[in-house]
Scaffold this motif. Sequence first.
Motif, PDB file in Angstrom:
ATOM      1  N   ALA A 155       7.362 -78.711  11.362  1.00 37.17           N
ATOM      2  CA  ALA A 155       8.057 -79.973  11.636  1.00 37.17           C
ATOM      3  C   ALA A 155       8.440 -80.068  13.110  1.00 37.17           C
ATOM      4  N   PRO A 156       8.126 -81.179  13.768  1.00 33.34           N
ATOM      5  CA  PRO A 156       8.503 -81.348  15.180  1.00 33.34           C
ATOM      6  C   PRO A 156      10.028 -81.283  15.332  1.00 33.34           C
ATOM      7  N   THR A 157      10.505 -80.237  15.922  1.00 37.06           N
ATOM      8  CA  THR A 157      11.947 -80.040  16.128  1.00 37.06           C
ATOM      9  C   THR A 157      12.185 -79.652  17.586  1.00 37.06           C
ATOM     10  N   SER A 158      11.888 -78.424  17.916  1.00 35.18           N
ATOM     11  CA  SER A 158      12.034 -77.997  19.316  1.00 35.18           C
ATOM     12  C   SER A 158      11.155 -78.826  20.246  1.00 35.18           C
ATOM     13  N   SER A 159       9.953 -79.153  19.782  1.00 36.86           N
ATOM     14  CA  SER A 159       9.029 -79.915  20.642  1.00 36.86           C
ATOM     15  C   SER A 159       9.531 -81.334  20.880  1.00 36.86           C
ATOM     16  N   SER A 160      10.078 -81.985  19.835  1.00 33.02           N
ATOM     17  CA  SER A 160      10.566 -83.347  20.016  1.00 33.02           C
ATOM     18  C   SER A 160      11.834 -83.355  20.868  1.00 33.02           C
ATOM     19  N   THR A 161      12.683 -82.338  20.683  1.00 30.77           N
ATOM     20  CA  THR A 161      13.885 -82.240  21.519  1.00 30.77           C
ATOM     21  C   THR A 161      13.513 -82.050  22.979  1.00 30.77           C
ATOM     22  N   SER A 162      12.544 -81.190  23.236  1.00 31.59           N
ATOM     23  CA  SER A 162      12.112 -80.928  24.614  1.00 31.59           C
ATOM     24  C   SER A 162      11.478 -82.178  25.236  1.00 31.59           C
ATOM     25  N   THR A 163      10.707 -82.908  24.436  1.00 26.25           N
ATOM     26  CA  THR A 163      10.090 -84.136  24.945  1.00 26.25           C
ATOM     27  C   THR A 163      11.160 -85.156  25.323  1.00 26.25           C
ATOM     28  N   LEU A 164      12.161 -85.289  24.459  1.00 28.63           N
ATOM     29  CA  LEU A 164      13.260 -86.216  24.735  1.00 28.63           C
ATOM     30  C   LEU A 164      13.990 -85.816  26.015  1.00 28.63           C
ATOM     31  N   ALA A 165      14.250 -84.519  26.159  1.00 29.11           N
ATOM     32  CA  ALA A 165      14.942 -84.030  27.350  1.00 29.11           C
ATOM     33  C   ALA A 165      14.109 -84.259  28.608  1.00 29.11           C
ATOM     34  N   LEU A 166      12.805 -84.065  28.502  1.00 35.70           N
ATOM     35  CA  LEU A 166      11.925 -84.283  29.651  1.00 35.70           C
ATOM     36  C   LEU A 166      11.907 -85.763  30.033  1.00 35.70           C
ATOM     37  N   GLY A 167      11.932 -86.637  29.036  1.00 38.06           N
ATOM     38  CA  GLY A 167      12.008 -88.073  29.313  1.00 38.06           C
ATOM     39  C   GLY A 167      13.300 -88.431  30.029  1.00 38.06           C
ATOM     40  N   ASP A 168      14.400 -87.814  29.599  1.00 35.03           N
ATOM     41  CA  ASP A 168      15.680 -88.043  30.278  1.00 35.03           C
ATOM     42  C   ASP A 168      15.622 -87.560  31.720  1.00 35.03           C
ATOM     43  N   ALA A 169      14.987 -86.412  31.923  1.00 31.73           N
ATOM     44  CA  ALA A 169      14.871 -85.861  33.278  1.00 31.73           C
ATOM     45  C   ALA A 169      14.089 -86.814  34.180  1.00 31.73           C
ATOM     46  N   LEU A 170      13.019 -87.383  33.662  1.00 33.23           N
ATOM     47  CA  LEU A 170      12.241 -88.363  34.428  1.00 33.23           C
ATOM     48  C   LEU A 170      13.088 -89.582  34.771  1.00 33.23           C
ATOM     49  N   ALA A 171      13.788 -90.116  33.751  1.00 34.72           N
ATOM     50  CA  ALA A 171      14.583 -91.332  33.954  1.00 34.72           C
ATOM     51  C   ALA A 171      15.688 -91.123  34.978  1.00 34.72           C
ATOM     52  N   VAL A 172      16.364 -89.981  34.892  1.00 37.94           N
ATOM     53  CA  VAL A 172      17.481 -89.720  35.806  1.00 37.94           C
ATOM     54  C   VAL A 172      16.974 -89.447  37.224  1.00 37.94           C
ATOM     55  N   ALA A 173      15.852 -88.747  37.331  1.00 37.62           N
ATOM     56  CA  ALA A 173      15.273 -88.513  38.661  1.00 37.62           C
ATOM     57  C   ALA A 173      14.913 -89.845  39.318  1.00 37.62           C
ATOM     58  N   LEU A 174      14.316 -90.734  38.546  1.00 41.46           N
ATOM     59  CA  LEU A 174      13.957 -92.058  39.065  1.00 41.46           C
ATOM     60  C   LEU A 174      15.196 -92.864  39.415  1.00 41.46           C
ATOM     61  N   LEU A 175      16.209 -92.783  38.550  1.00 37.92           N
ATOM     62  CA  LEU A 175      17.470 -93.490  38.785  1.00 37.92           C
ATOM     63  C   LEU A 175      18.087 -93.080  40.115  1.00 37.92           C
ATOM     64  N   GLU A 176      18.185 -91.772  40.332  1.00 43.96           N
ATOM     65  CA  GLU A 176      18.826 -91.275  41.558  1.00 43.96           C
ATOM     66  C   GLU A 176      18.002 -91.598  42.793  1.00 43.96           C
ATOM     67  N   LEU A 177      16.702 -91.448  42.706  1.00 37.35           N
ATOM     68  CA  LEU A 177      15.853 -91.702  43.869  1.00 37.35           C
ATOM     69  C   LEU A 177      15.767 -93.190  44.202  1.00 37.35           C
ATOM     70  N   ARG A 178      15.985 -94.043  43.208  1.00 36.25           N
ATOM     71  CA  ARG A 178      16.017 -95.487  43.459  1.00 36.25           C
ATOM     72  C   ARG A 178      17.367 -95.930  44.015  1.00 36.25           C
ATOM     73  N   GLY A 179      18.372 -95.058  43.933  1.00 42.62           N
ATOM     74  CA  GLY A 179      19.712 -95.450  44.352  1.00 42.62           C
ATOM     75  C   GLY A 179      20.346 -96.407  43.355  1.00 42.62           C
ATOM     76  N   PHE A 180      20.011 -96.248  42.080  1.00 43.74           N
ATOM     77  CA  PHE A 180      20.519 -97.104  41.007  1.00 43.74           C
ATOM     78  C   PHE A 180      22.024 -96.914  40.888  1.00 43.74           C
ATOM     79  N   THR A 181      22.781 -98.017  40.898  1.00 41.00           N
ATOM     80  CA  THR A 181      24.238 -97.947  40.926  1.00 41.00           C
ATOM     81  C   THR A 181      24.860 -98.373  39.593  1.00 41.00           C
ATOM     82  N   ALA A 182      26.182 -98.183  39.507  1.00 41.74           N
ATOM     83  CA  ALA A 182      26.910 -98.625  38.318  1.00 41.74           C
ATOM     84  C   ALA A 182      26.786-100.131  38.147  1.00 41.74           C
TER      85      ALA A 182
END
Length: 323
Positions: A155-182
Amino acid sequence: MNLKELKAVEIGKRVLEEEKKAIGDLISAIDENFEKAVQMILNTEGKVIVTGMGKSGHIGQKIAATLASTGTPAFFLHPAEAIHGDLGMISKGDIVLAISNSGETPELLAIIPTIKRWGYRVISITNNPNSTLAKESDVHLYLNVKKEACPLNLAPTSSSTSTLALGDALAVALLELRGFTAEDFARFHPGGSLGKKLMKVSEIMHTGEELPLVKPDTPLKETVIVMSEKGFGAALVVENKNHLSGIITDGDLRRFIKKGGSIDKSKTEDAMTKKPKAVREDMLVIEALEIMERYNITVLPVIKEDKPIGLVHMHDILKSGVI
């Protein structure tokens, strides 16, 4: 707890430990390909089209939603629907983010050749760097998951969690590099609790004729009338070209009378609080609330260049839905 309850707790902890380890293994796998993926997305004028089947598809929908809400235009495309016409949703400049644990998902492999032939770039997330999908991608992101948390390792467990975390890492990296504000975040979240927590004082403050303004030498009995008429249980005390010099509240009046003061014979300055706490109009409502709670007050003047331009009452904050 009985034996079954103890066993359940042990299983739960074991699963979380397995997924914690998977995240640690993912961290060690982050390399220059992650940088390439981020830069590829940053430099595109198009959108990120996230696609995946099954559990990967569910995770992909969340990743697309996170990207879209943090400044990177994105949406989810179901690969089975894509081969029946929805490929037309992809347009010039778009980047495809394809997710497959095995890297051999038939529905994904069926659309990748067409996507590549049309000249669209592909970023893939898989747990197999030698898979067909990984090899067909412009950039491959490796999950590095050694074992699923499922005891059957199915059952996808560790793999789905890791994929979700990697997606978050991409989104946050893009957010910070874009200078995305509150402020940017608030624009994308006008409703719900997230949007409300980013609400500014200017959105709920009272202004203009609503403001209860008096002067230091105003007879205290007249100030009491102003406080009653305006309905805030307070009045802002101004002098010298409308500069804020104090505030007087119901609490100030009670304390003044308790000390023997006379409402009929006194001036406002005799009972007011000098140098009151105040906020700016661009301050978050939640920050204004923190000031109220810290100093046990219910009314805050809103000032600009030391002049009152508004007033916020605790009732306004409660009505706003921030808490």
